[in-house]
Motif scaffolding. Structure first.
Motif, short mmCIF file in Angstrom:
data_model
loop_
_atom_site.label_atom_id
_atom_site.label_comp_id
_atom_site.label_asym_id
_atom_site.label_seq_id
_atom_site.Cartn_x
_atom_site.Cartn_y
_atom_site.Cartn_z
N THR A 299 7.88 1.61 -0.19
CA THR A 299 7.57 0.33 -0.84
C THR A 299 8.79 -0.57 -0.87
OG1 THR A 299 5.85 1.34 -2.22
CG2 THR A 299 6.76 -0.76 -2.97
N THR B 234 0.79 -1.24 0.00
CA THR B 234 0.00 0.00 0.00
C THR B 234 0.82 1.28 0.00
OG1 THR B 234 -0.11 -0.07 2.42
CG2 THR B 234 -1.92 -1.11 1.21
N SER B 235 2.14 1.21 0.11
CA SER B 235 2.94 2.43 0.25
C SER B 235 2.77 3.38 -0.92
CB SER B 235 4.42 2.08 0.43
OG SER B 235 4.63 1.44 1.66
N LEU C 234 0.29 3.45 -3.00
CA LEU C 234 -1.11 3.90 -3.01
C LEU C 234 -1.31 5.05 -2.03
CD1 LEU C 234 -4.07 3.59 -3.85
CD2 LEU C 234 -4.31 1.84 -2.07
N TRP C 235 -0.78 4.90 -0.79
CA TRP C 235 -0.90 5.99 0.18
C TRP C 235 -0.23 7.26 -0.34
CZ3 TRP C 235 -4.51 5.33 3.45
CH2 TRP C 235 -4.71 4.14 4.17
N THR D 271 4.98 10.76 -3.81
CA THR D 271 5.21 9.58 -4.65
C THR D 271 6.60 8.99 -4.41
OG1 THR D 271 3.74 10.50 -6.33
CG2 THR D 271 5.24 8.76 -7.03
N THR E 127 1.77 4.49 5.43
CA THR E 127 1.77 5.95 5.40
C THR E 127 3.09 6.55 5.88
OG1 THR E 127 0.80 5.97 7.63
CG2 THR E 127 -0.72 6.10 5.76
N ARG F 32 0.28 8.26 -3.50
CA ARG F 32 -0.51 8.90 -4.56
C ARG F 32 -1.79 9.51 -4.00
NH1 ARG F 32 2.31 10.13 -8.90
NH2 ARG F 32 0.54 9.90 -10.32
N LEU F 33 -2.42 8.81 -3.03
CA LEU F 33 -3.62 9.37 -2.41
C LEU F 33 -3.31 10.67 -1.67
CD1 LEU F 33 -5.39 6.18 -0.96
CD2 LEU F 33 -6.18 7.61 -2.85
N THR G 33 -5.01 11.06 4.81
CA THR G 33 -4.34 9.78 4.59
C THR G 33 -3.78 9.21 5.89
OG1 THR G 33 -3.73 10.53 2.37
CG2 THR G 33 -2.54 8.65 3.24
#
Length: 559
Positions: A492, A98-99, A101-102, A485, A151, A104-105, A114
Motif C-alpha cells: 500500500t 486494494t493492497s 484488502l488483498w 497483512t 496482490t 486481509r483476503l 487471491t
C-alpha cells in the motif's frame, strides 16, 4: 509475565543461534534452494506487474501525443508531460486502493485464490487498455490493472511461507525479482517494437504488409485505428498463460488452508502424469523427495531427525497454539515495523519517478541549447519508441545479471542494511547528472556511453535496494500469521509512493520545460528524495542495533 517474556526471548535467541550455525555449516547456493518449482510459478505470476506497467513506458509519450487534438501546438510537450505523469500514477494508485484488502483476503481465504483473481482482472484490464482511445478510458483501465496488481504483497508473503528457512531468504526473495526483471526486459523491448505497428513493422502491418489481407491503402485497418493495441494483446496472452499455469500447479501456502482439496492441482497432476507416461515415456513410480520431508518438518516445527524417528509430524500443542493466534490489528504496528515501512516507501518514491521520467526524457524532442548555463537548459534526446524500448531492455538484462551474481555477494559481505546503504549512495549521483544528457543530444559518440553509465548505475542501485527492503519488511513482521497483512501494508505505501512520485515528477517536468530548465524534476525531486532515503537507511540502524546487524549478516547474508 516477565518470566514468560524472558522464556520467549531465550527461545528466540536459541533459534537464531541455531540458524546461524546451520548457515555456517552449509553453503547456501541456488542449487540447494528448496521448492524452486513453486518459486518459479510464483515468479511467473509476478509478470503481471512489469507487463502491465513497463510495457507502455517506451511509447507512453507517443500514445498521449496521438490522442491530443493538436500535437503540434507549442504547449503540447507540457501537456504530454502532465498526462504521462497522470497515466503513470494511475497504476500504483489502483494498487494502493486494494493492497491491504488483498492481504486481509489472503490471510482469510488463502493466497492462491487471491492471486488467481488478481491475474484474471489483470488480463481483462490489459486487453481493454490497448483498445481505448480517450484519456478517461486509459485512466480507468490503468487504475483497474493497478487494483488487480495489489496482490504483490501476497506474493511476497507466499515466498516467505514457501521457503521457511531464513538462510535461504536472500535468494528466495531474489528469485521472483529475477523473473520480474526478465519480464520487464521483454515488456520494454516488445512494447517499443509492437507500438504503432503500421509504422514500426510495415512488412507485416503496412500497406503492403503480410497481414493486410483487405489491402487497406493505410495498412491493417484495426492497427491504424488502434495503433497501441498490439502490446496489450501480447500482455493479455502472456498473463492468460500464467493464469492457467498457476491454477494448475501453484500450491496454497497458507497454513490453515494448504491441506485443502484443490481442483486445479488435481487437474495439473493428471496432465503432468499423462505427459510423463504417454509422451515422455517415464516411469510413474512414486517417491518422496527429501525437501518435502524437510517442508513437513518445518511446517510442524519439528526437527527432521525427530520427524523420521517418531514416524509422525504431529504439531505440538505450542505450535497449534501459535497457528491459532493472530494478534489484533492495532498490535501489529510496532515502531520497528513502521520505520521499516517508511524505508520501504522511500525507494519507489524516486525509483518509480525515474522509470517514468527517463523514457519520456529520451523521447522528448531535442533542443539546440545555444546558450546553456549550469542549470538552465532544456530538451530531450529525440529517440524513437523502438530505440527507447530496446535500449532500456538491453540494460534490463544487466539488472538480471547483477541480481544473480552481484547482489548475493554484496549481501554476504555487508548484510541487508549495508546493501541498502550502498544503493542509496548511488541514486543521488545518478539523478544529479542525468539531466545533462540533453546537452549531449547532438553528440552521437558521447551521448550513448553517458546514457549507458547513468542507466547502469541506477539499475545497480535498484538491484540492491529492492530485495533488501523486502527482506527487512519480512523480518519486521511480529508473527508469521500476519505476514499477508504486513506485506499488504508494504504494498500500500509502496503503491502510494509509486503513484505520487510520477505524478509530481510529470508536473515538475512540465514546469521545468516552461522555465527552460529540464533539470528541475531531477534536482528538486529525485535527488532530494534519494538523499532522504540515504539518511533514513542510517536511522534504521539504531532500531536494529549491532546485535541485529550480526543476526542479519549471519542468517540472511550467508552464501
Amino acid at each position: 509475565m516477565r518470566a514468560r517474556r524472558s522464556d520467549e526471548e531465550g527461545e528466540g535467541l536459541l533459534e537464531v543461534k541455531e540458524l546461524i550455525e546451520n548457515t555456517q555449516e552449509e553453503k547456501i547456493t541456488w542449487k540447494n534452494l528448496p521448492h524452486k518449482k513453486q518459486l518459479l510459478l510464483l515468479a511467473l505470476c509476478r509478470l503481471s506487474s512489469p507487463l502491465s506497467n513497463a510495457c507502455l513506458l517506451p511509447y507512453l509519450y507517443y500514445l498521449v501525443r496521438s490522442i491530443l487534438s493538436d500535437p503540434n501546438h507549442p504547449s503540447a510537450p507540457q501537456q504530454i508531460s502532465r498526462m504521462t505523469g497522470l497515466l503513470a500514477a494511475a497504476f500504483p494508485l489502483g494498487q494502493m486502493m486494494t493492497s491491504m484488502l488483498w492481504g486481509r483476503l489472503s490471510d482469510t481465504y488463502g493466497r492462491k485464490p487471491t492471486i488467481l483473481l488478481g491475474l484474471t482482472i489483470s488480463v481483462i484490464a490489459n486487453l481493454s487498455f490497448g483498445f481505448s482511445r480517450t484519456i478517461g478510458m486509459l485512466l480507468f483501465w490503468r487504475v483497474l490493472a493497478g487494483m488487480a496488481n495489489g496482490t504483490l504483497g501476497v506474493m511476497r508473503t507466499m515466498t516467505a511461507e514457501i521457503v521457511k528457512e531464513k538462510k535461504h531468504h536472500s535468494r528466495a526473495f531474489l528469485a521472483p525479482p529475477v523473473i520480474f526483471n526478465s519480464g520487464r526486459v521483454a515488456a520494454l523491448a516488445i512494447g517499443g517494437c509492437l507500438a504503432d505497428p503500421v509504422d514500426n513493422l510495415p512488412a507485416l502491418f503496412g500497406p503492403g504488409g503480410l497481414f493486410n489481407f483487405s489491402r487497406n491503402p493505410r495498412g491493417v485497418a484495426w492497427a491504424v485505428k488502434y495503433p497501441y493495441a498490439m502490446p496489450a494483446i501480447f500482455n493479455g496472452v502472456v498473463l492468460g498463460t500464467c493464469l492457467i499455469l498457476a491454477a494448475l500447479w501453484l500450491k496454497e501456502s497458507l497454513e490453515t488452508r494448504e491441506k485443502e482439496w484443490d481442483l486445479g492441482i488435481v487437474i495439473g497432476k493428471s496432465i503432468s502424469g499423462f505427459v510423463r507416461k504417454k509422451i515422455l515415456r517415464k516411469s510413474t513410480q512414486k517417491y518422496t523427495p527429501l525437501q518435502d520431508e524437510e517442508a513437513d518438518a518445518f511446517h510442524n516445527d519439528v526437527r527432521i531427525g525427530e520427524a523420521s524417528s517418531s514416524g509422525s509430524t504431529t504439531p505440538t500443542s505450542t505450535q497449534t497454539q501459535y497457528k491459532a493466534h493472530r494478534p489484533p490489528f492495532r498490535e501489529i504496528w510496532s515502531t520497528h515495523l513502521l520505520m521499516t515501512l517508511v524505508a520501504f516507501a522511500l525507494q519507489p518514491l524516486h525509483n518509480s519517478t525515474f522509470l517514468h521520467i527517463f523514457p519520456v526524457f529520451l523521447s522528448m524532442p531535442s533542443s539546440p541549447n545555444e546558450h546553456p548555463t549550469v542549470f538552465r537548459f532544456t530538451g530531450g534526446l529525440g529517440l524513437a519508441s523502438p530505440t527507447v524500448g530496446l535500449y532500456l531492455a538491453t540494460f534490463g538484462i544487466c539488472g538480471i545479471l547483477l541480481q544473480l551474481y552481484i547482489y548475493p555477494r554484496v549481501h554476504k559481505r555487508v548484510g541487508t542494511l549495508g546493501a541498502l546503504r550502498v544503493a542509496n549512495f548511488i541514486f543521488p549521483l545518478v539523478y544529479l547528472f542525468a539531466p545533462y544528457l540533453s546537452l549531449l543530444s547532438a553528440h552521437k559518440k558521447a551521448k550513448w556511453p553517458a546514457m549507458a553509465g547513468l542507466l547502469f548505475s541506477q539499475i545497480m542501485g535498484r538491484t540492491m535496494a529492492i530485495p533488501s527492503t523486502v527482506i527487512l519488511l519480512t523480518e519486521a513482521a511480529p508473527r508469521k500469521s500476519v505476514l499477508g497483512t504486513v506485506h499488504g501494508a508494504g504494498n500500500t505505501v509502496s503503491a502510494l509512493a509509486s503513484a505520487g512520485g510520477p505524478l509530481i515528477g510529470g508536473l515538475l517536468l512540465a514546469r521545468g520545460i516552461d522555465a527552460g530548465a529540464v533539470g528541475v524534476v531531477w534536482w528538486a525531486w529525485l535527488c532530494l528524495i534519494a538523499l532522504v532515503a540515504l539518511g533514513w537507511s542510517f536511522v534504521l540502524r539504531s532500531d536494529h542495533g549491532e546485535e541485529g546487524k550480526d543476526v542479519e549478516m549471519g542468517v540472511v547474508g550467508g552464501e
